[in-house]
Structure formats: structure tokens, C-alpha cells
Write a protein that holds these residues in place. Structure first.
Motif, PDB file in Angstrom:
ATOM      1  N   UNK A 123       0.846  -1.204   0.000  1.00 17.31           N
ATOM      2  CA  UNK A 123       0.000   0.000   0.000  1.00 17.31           C
ATOM      3  C   UNK A 123       0.879   1.252   0.000  1.00 17.31           C
ATOM      4  N   UNK A 124       1.903   1.265   0.860  1.00 19.19           N
ATOM      5  CA  UNK A 124       2.794   2.426   0.943  1.00 19.19           C
ATOM      6  C   UNK A 124       3.480   2.666  -0.401  1.00 19.19           C
ATOM      7  N   UNK A 125       3.886   1.568  -1.021  1.00 26.69           N
ATOM      8  CA  UNK A 125       4.567   1.666  -2.303  1.00 26.69           C
ATOM      9  C   UNK A 125       3.649   2.279  -3.357  1.00 26.69           C
ATOM     10  N   UNK A 126       2.396   1.771  -3.383  1.00 30.60           N
ATOM     11  CA  UNK A 126       1.410   2.297  -4.346  1.00 30.60           C
ATOM     12  C   UNK A 126       1.202   3.790  -4.126  1.00 30.60           C
ATOM     13  N   UNK A 127       1.081   4.159  -2.856  1.00 30.05           N
ATOM     14  CA  UNK A 127       0.786   5.558  -2.522  1.00 30.05           C
ATOM     15  C   UNK A 127       1.965   6.452  -2.920  1.00 30.05           C
ATOM     16  N   UNK A 128       3.156   5.972  -2.611  1.00 35.74           N
ATOM     17  CA  UNK A 128       4.339   6.799  -2.833  1.00 35.74           C
ATOM     18  C   UNK A 128       4.580   7.028  -4.314  1.00 35.74           C
ATOM     19  N   UNK A 129       4.390   5.962  -5.102  1.00 36.52           N
ATOM     20  CA  UNK A 129       4.759   6.079  -6.505  1.00 36.52           C
ATOM     21  C   UNK A 129       3.635   6.586  -7.386  1.00 36.52           C
ATOM     22  N   UNK A 130       2.416   6.174  -7.083  1.00 36.98           N
ATOM     23  CA  UNK A 130       1.373   6.417  -8.068  1.00 36.98           C
ATOM     24  C   UNK A 130       0.129   7.144  -7.558  1.00 36.98           C
ATOM     25  N   UNK A 131      -0.221   7.017  -6.285  1.00 41.94           N
ATOM     26  CA  UNK A 131      -1.464   7.634  -5.813  1.00 41.94           C
ATOM     27  C   UNK A 131      -1.145   8.543  -4.639  1.00 41.94           C
ATOM     28  N   UNK A 132      -0.770   9.774  -4.973  1.00 37.83           N
ATOM     29  CA  UNK A 132      -0.341  10.678  -3.912  1.00 37.83           C
ATOM     30  C   UNK A 132      -1.564  11.243  -3.170  1.00 37.83           C
ATOM     31  N   UNK A 133      -1.978  10.530  -2.169  1.00 37.14           N
ATOM     32  CA  UNK A 133      -3.138  10.972  -1.399  1.00 37.14           C
ATOM     33  C   UNK A 133      -2.673  11.510  -0.049  1.00 37.14           C
ATOM     34  N   UNK A 134      -3.334  12.519   0.466  1.00 40.48           N
ATOM     35  CA  UNK A 134      -2.884  13.129   1.728  1.00 40.48           C
ATOM     36  C   UNK A 134      -3.290  12.319   2.957  1.00 40.48           C
ATOM     37  N   UNK A 135      -3.131  11.018   2.882  1.00 43.50           N
ATOM     38  CA  UNK A 135      -3.490  10.181   4.040  1.00 43.50           C
ATOM     39  C   UNK A 135      -2.270   9.394   4.497  1.00 43.50           C
ATOM     40  N   UNK A 136      -2.277   9.024   5.778  1.00 45.64           N
ATOM     41  CA  UNK A 136      -1.311   8.031   6.244  1.00 45.64           C
ATOM     42  C   UNK A 136      -2.085   6.727   6.403  1.00 45.64           C
ATOM     43  N   UNK A 137      -1.989   5.867   5.386  1.00 46.33           N
ATOM     44  CA  UNK A 137      -2.789   4.652   5.412  1.00 46.33           C
ATOM     45  C   UNK A 137      -2.237   3.659   6.427  1.00 46.33           C
ATOM     46  N   UNK A 138      -3.144   3.045   7.155  1.00 48.89           N
ATOM     47  CA  UNK A 138      -2.739   2.001   8.096  1.00 48.89           C
ATOM     48  C   UNK A 138      -3.575   0.766   7.801  1.00 48.89           C
ATOM     49  N   UNK A 139      -2.889  -0.312   7.458  1.00 46.38           N
ATOM     50  CA  UNK A 139      -3.589  -1.563   7.136  1.00 46.38           C
ATOM     51  C   UNK A 139      -3.832  -2.350   8.425  1.00 46.38           C
ATOM     52  N   UNK A 140      -5.032  -2.850   8.574  1.00 39.46           N
ATOM     53  CA  UNK A 140      -5.337  -3.742   9.699  1.00 39.46           C
ATOM     54  C   UNK A 140      -5.854  -5.048   9.123  1.00 39.46           C
ATOM     55  N   UNK A 141      -5.134  -6.126   9.362  1.00 41.51           N
ATOM     56  CA  UNK A 141      -5.606  -7.425   8.882  1.00 41.51           C
ATOM     57  C   UNK A 141      -6.443  -8.061   9.983  1.00 41.51           C
ATOM     58  N   UNK A 142      -7.666  -8.383   9.649  1.00 44.72           N
ATOM     59  CA  UNK A 142      -8.574  -8.973  10.633  1.00 44.72           C
ATOM     60  C   UNK A 142      -8.950 -10.382  10.215  1.00 44.72           C
ATOM     61  N   UNK A 143      -9.055 -11.256  11.213  1.00 51.29           N
ATOM     62  CA  UNK A 143      -9.374 -12.647  10.909  1.00 51.29           C
ATOM     63  C   UNK A 143     -10.881 -12.803  10.720  1.00 51.29           C
ATOM     64  N   UNK A 144     -11.298 -13.053   9.490  1.00 53.15           N
ATOM     65  CA  UNK A 144     -12.710 -13.294   9.197  1.00 53.15           C
ATOM     66  C   UNK A 144     -12.788 -13.924   7.821  1.00 53.15           C
ATOM     67  N   UNK A 145     -13.818 -14.720   7.607  1.00 53.77           N
ATOM     68  CA  UNK A 145     -13.893 -15.441   6.342  1.00 53.77           C
ATOM     69  C   UNK A 145     -14.451 -14.568   5.217  1.00 53.77           C
ATOM     70  N   UNK A 146     -14.993 -13.388   5.576  1.00 50.93           N
ATOM     71  CA  UNK A 146     -15.575 -12.543   4.528  1.00 50.93           C
ATOM     72  C   UNK A 146     -14.498 -12.052   3.579  1.00 50.93           C
ATOM     73  N   UNK A 147     -14.789 -12.134   2.287  1.00 47.14           N
ATOM     74  CA  UNK A 147     -13.861 -11.639   1.276  1.00 47.14           C
ATOM     75  C   UNK A 147     -14.149 -10.156   1.115  1.00 47.14           C
ATOM     76  N   UNK A 148     -13.418  -9.348   1.895  1.00 49.89           N
ATOM     77  CA  UNK A 148     -13.831  -7.958   2.001  1.00 49.89           C
ATOM     78  C   UNK A 148     -12.676  -7.082   2.461  1.00 49.89           C
ATOM     79  N   UNK A 149     -12.754  -5.827   2.084  1.00 47.59           N
ATOM     80  CA  UNK A 149     -11.846  -4.810   2.617  1.00 47.59           C
ATOM     81  C   UNK A 149     -12.682  -3.567   2.875  1.00 47.59           C
TER      82      UNK A 149
END
Lengths: 275, 104, 149
Positions: free
Chosen positions: A85-111
Motif C-alpha cells: 500500500x505504501x509503495x502504491x501511494x508513494x509512486x502512483x497515488x499521492x493521497x494526503x493520508x497516512x494509510x494504516x492496514x489492519x488485517x482482521x481474521x474473518x472469512x468474509x472476502x472484504x476490505x
């Protein structure tokens, strides 16, 4: 003065009426009223959302995030997704956010895109993707929601509407309760237009990151094969029908001359869950 | 129909009575009026919407009481009293009652 | 979703049981009103009976607390938004006052007439619960005169 005992022929103090009918007429009217207010609020939110500063959003984001229970699981894959995500943001999608990924255990195919740059990715989704490009497309899709600030629009209306009804009828009133139920059902998802826009944003982003768009539609191609749309959770329930979505993406790929090429595999060492 | 809130109808004699007659009503204003009223409450002054609501309710209560008396065969109602209740929020509940009589 | 189901169940139960109770109450009111037709209750004081024939005069009163069912309460809440006559509460008020009058007459027993009758309502229950219990207390009182035969 003499008394003449008499009884009236009818009860003048009670209107002869069908309460059931009145109930349905009024409930229908209320529903219509809510729809009108909902649409008007939608317009209002569109006016307000662009003016919410990132700073304010980050502050609100903490509260939104805290209301989601659960703990981050699978730190290895989380680290990998975060760096992608950081790589994508830095190189191609300059958005003014500090993205933080949280991986959660669940069977739903979702983000999920929560205010303040908190992106929740469920392990069900990580188990389904088979190439880095495919995962990058899903992440870029969520970034697309941030770019258009859809996540605020979706949450903003729910918040505004509930505040409105709480002001009018009181927080504990039955009207607010009924409204609360309907809100939960309808306010979970993004609109078709928002999804399509996020898709387009994602396509641009991964084309920029990899120089081609291979793997962009992989994720959607999987759905019919699975024969179990329920497992995919509301991430797909609200999204435009998969077929039309794939063809829309392919149309853009063709018209823009994007190059569908080979996918980049996921790091085998930490992706042991793949069957 | 002659309606008084004294014991008699002056100038006439009560020849017959039929007991108690009553009329009641409960009315509410739409939510817009309620909001306007709560805004007006900040600065004070007459709440025209509510004045009108009470007026309408009182008239309807009296109309119903008259209808009740008419069904009893009376031509006057004496010693009429008004009463209110407050079972529903934001609604005016009016009650009018009196003694149905026949005068000559 | 689960809460919505509970809500709908409450409405259905409120409607069916409430309608049944109301029907039964009205039947009882009609029956007793017929039985007490001989005893007039009037708001005036002077009913021109010869004063020396009055054997006794005493205060009589009757009161009742009647509550609204859930269905009608919701209906009234809806009506409050759009305005107009709150029809679902009319029968509640009507029942409460007639029941109070009947109880007053029952207390008077074999009196000849009840004079200077007043009917009032109060709302003690509102204080206990801020949201409002949706009940009505009616009280009727007057002076029962018993004449010598």
C-alpha cells in the motif's frame, strides 16, 4: 324538572375508523418523508464532505476505528500488505493520508475503508487473491474511495440523519429506533457510481505502478466460479454486478491502450495459506 | 342549541333534563409546526399554530357535545365545563361536558 | 433486523390484545350504563327537588387508570408527525371517562340523582417515566342526593 333516561344512538367522541388502514397510510407517508430527507441529505453531504479537512477526518477516524472491535491478526501478511500500500501511494497515488492496514481474521472476502486512512483487510480476502497485481488492485480500489472521499459520504449521511432524528424525536423515541434499523441496512454500502469511479482510479494506479494492468479483473472473475456470493460479503453486494464491472474495466483497458500482461506472484514465504 | 356555563338559561324554564353529555377530542399539529414553535420559544410571543390548534380542538369538542345532546333530544346544554388531559405529547386534548336539558 | 422483528411482534401483539380488551371493556360499559340509566348525573346544582325530602347528601367519586396499547401508541406517534385528530387515543379517553362516571354511580348506589358532577384527568404515571407510559387517569365526582320515597 323531570328526568328522561335516554342513551345516544352513536358514540360521538370516537371517530369510526380503521386503525390498521390509518397505520399503513401514515407509515407509508413517513417512509416517503424519510426517502425525501435521505435524498436531500445526500445532496447536503456532497456539499459538506469536500470541506471536511483531513486533519478533522483523522481525529474522527480514531473514534470510528475504535468502534470496530477485534484485534489485528497475521502480522506478517499485514506488514506485506502495508508495504504494498505504501509503495502504491508513494509512486502512483499521492493521497494526503497516512494509510494504516489492519488485517482482521474473518472469512468474509472484504476490505473496508474507514475514515482517517484505516483500511481493514479480512483474511478471507487475502486467502482468495493469487497475485500481487490482484491484491494491488483491491488496495488501489480502496484508495480510490479515499481519493473521492466516498468513505466519508457513506458514513456522513448516516451520522447526519441519525443526528437529525435524534434532534427531532429524541434519542430514545420509537421513531429514532425504527430509523436506526433502516439506517443500518441501507448505509453500509457505497453506490454503484462510487464503486465504478474507485475501479477506474484503481486501474490508473496499478497501470502506473506495474506498467500494465494484468490481474486487474482477476478478482472479479473468481466470483462466478465460487458459486457462493454470500461468502463475499457486502463488498460485492453493493458493487456493480460483476459481469458489467469486468466488461467496464475491459472497455477502459482497451480504449486507453493499457497493457494486460503477466501477474507478479505473491511472496511464497509468507503466503502459506494459498491452497 | 343554547349553551351556557351557568345553572340555567336566563329567560327560559328548564322542563326536562337528560343527564350528562360530553364531547372530547385529541388533535396534534404536524412536526413542522412543532419545530417552528420550539424556535419561537427562544424569543417568546404568541405561538399562532398552537393557538389555532387549541381553538380547533375546543370547537370540535363542543360540536361533539352538541351532537351528543341532539341525539338525546335536548335543545340546550347548561353548566358546561372544559377539562384537559395530557396523555399524548404535543397533542391538545380537550373535553367539554355539561347537562343536556330541554327549555321552554 | 432482530430488533425490527421484536418491534413488529410487539405491534402485532399490541393490536390484537388491545382490540380485544377494548371490545370487552366497551361491552361492559354499555351493559352497566344501561343498568344505571335510572340514576342521572348532572353538572348543575339545582335540580328543584323539595328540600325537606332529601334524606342524605354525600360525596361520591370514581376513578380509573387506563393504558394505551403499543400499536395505538405507535399510531399516535405517527399522527404526531403529520398532524390531525389522534383517532387512536379517542377511544382511550372515552373509555376512561365513562368508566370513571360508572364507578361514581356504582358508589352512589340507590341514590336519586348526582349533582354538580365534575370530571378531571391527571397524569401521575408520566412522572415515573419520562417517555410517558401512555395512560390516562380519569376521576369523576359529585354529590349524590337520596330522596325519601
Amino acid at each position: 324538572m323531570k328526568y328522561t333516561p335516554r342513551q345516544p344512538k352513536s358514540n360521538v367522541n370516537v371517530t369510526p375508523t380503521s386503525h390498521i388502514r390509518e397505520f399503513f397510510v401514515l407509515a407509508g407517508g413517513l417512509l416517503g418523508l424519510i426517502v425525501v430527507i435521505y435524498l436531500m441529505l445526500g445532496l447536503a453531504v456532497d456539499l459538506i464532505v469536500p470541506h471536511i479537512s483531513i486533519d478533522l477526518e483523522n481525529k474522527m477516524g480514531v473514534h470510528f476505528f475504535q468502534s470496530m472491535d477485534g484485534k489485528d491478526a497475521d502480522s506478517q501478511r499485514e506488514y506485506y500488505v502495508q508495504s504494498l500500500m505504501d509503495d502504491l501511494q508513494e509512486r502512483c497515488a499521492k493521497l494526503p493520508y497516512r494509510f494504516k492496514i489492519h488485517v482482521r481474521k474473518a472469512s468474509t472476502v472484504n476490505a473496508m475503508a474507514l475514515p482517517g486512512g484505516h483500511v481493514i483487510v479480512f483474511t478471507g480476502l487475502l486467502d482468495k487473491v493469487s497475485s500481487e497485481n490482484e491484491l494491488a488492485f483491491v488496495l488501489a480500489h480502496e484508495m480510490g474511495h479515499y481519493a473521492h472521499r466516498d468513505h466519508l459520504r457513506a458514513g456522513g449521511r448516516a451520522v447526519v440523519l441519525m443526528t437529525f432524528s435524534a434532534l427531532l424525536f429524541g434519542v430514545d423515541s420509537s421513531v429514532s429506533k425504527v430509523l436506526g434499523h433502516t439506517l443500518n441496512i441501507t448505509e453500509l454500502s457505497f453506490s454503484r457510481k462510487q464503486e465504478t469511479q474507485a475501479d477506474e482510479f484503481a486501474l490508473e494506479t496499478i497501470n502506473c505502478a506495474y506498467g500494465h494492468v494484468g490481474g486487474a479483473t482477476d478478482f472479479f472473475e473468481k466470483i462466478p466460479k465460487e458459486q457462493d456470493p454470500g461468502k463475499f460479503g457486502h463488498y460485492f453486494a453493493s458493487h456493480p454486478e460483476t459481469r458489467s464491472r469486468i466488461s467496464h474495466l475491459n472497455n477502459i483497458i482497451r480504449s486507453r491502450g493499457f497493457n494486460p500482461a503477466k501477474r507478479k506472484p505473491l511472496p511464497k514465504a509468507i503466503w502459506t495459506f494459498i491452497p | 342549541m343554547i349553551i351556557t356555563n351557568i345553572e340555567t338559561v336566563p329567560g327560559k324554564t328548564i322542563v326536562e333534563h337528560f343527564g350528562l353529555v360530553s364531547g372530547s377530542t385529541i388533535r396534534a399539529k404536524h412536526i413542522g409546526r412543532d419545530i417552528m414553535a420550539s424556535l419561537k420559544n427562544l424569543v417568546g410571543g404568541e405561538l399562532k399554530g398552537y393557538t389555532q390548534l387549541l381553538q380547533e380542538s375546543r370547537n370540535q369538542a363542543i360540536d361533539r357535545m352538541i351532537e351528543h345532546a341532539r341525539q338525546m333530544g335536548a335543545n340546550a346544554i347548561v353548566n358546561v365545563r372544559f377539562s384537559t388531559s395530557s396523555v399524548a405529547q404535543g397533542a391538545a386534548e380537550l373535553y367539554a361536558y355539561g347537562t343536556a336539558v330541554r327549555v321552554q | 433486523m432482530y430488533d425490527l422483528l421484536i418491534f413488529l411482534t410487539l405491534i402485532a401483539v399490541g393490536y390484537s390484545v388491545g382490540t380485544l380488551t377494548e371490545k370487552r371493556h366497551y361491552r361492559s360499559i354499555h351493559k352497566r350504563e344501561k343498568a344505571f340509566l335510572y340514576l342521572p348525573a348532572v353538572t348543575i346544582k339545582a335540580v328543584d327537588y323539595p328540600e325537606e325530602k332529601v334524606r342524605s347528601a354525600e360525596l361520591v367519586y370514581g376513578s380509573v387508570v387506563i393504558s394505551i396499547d403499543y400499536f395505538k401508541k405507535i399510531l399516535a406517534g405517527l399522527r404526531n408527525i403529520f398532524g390531525g385528530t389522534v383517532k387512536s387515543y379517542e377511544s382511550l379517553i372515552d373509555r376512561a371517562r365513562r368508566e370513571a362516571l360508572l364507578r361514581m354511580k356504582e358508589m352512589a348506589g340507590d341514590a336519586t340523582v348526582i349533582v354538580n358532577v365534575r370530571i378531571e384527568t391527571s397524569t401521575i404515571a408520566r412522572k415515573a417515566n419520562k417517555e410517558g407510559v401512555g395512560c390516562l387517569e380519569a376521576i369523576a365526582y359529585g354529590t349524590a342526593l337520596t330522596l325519601e320515597k
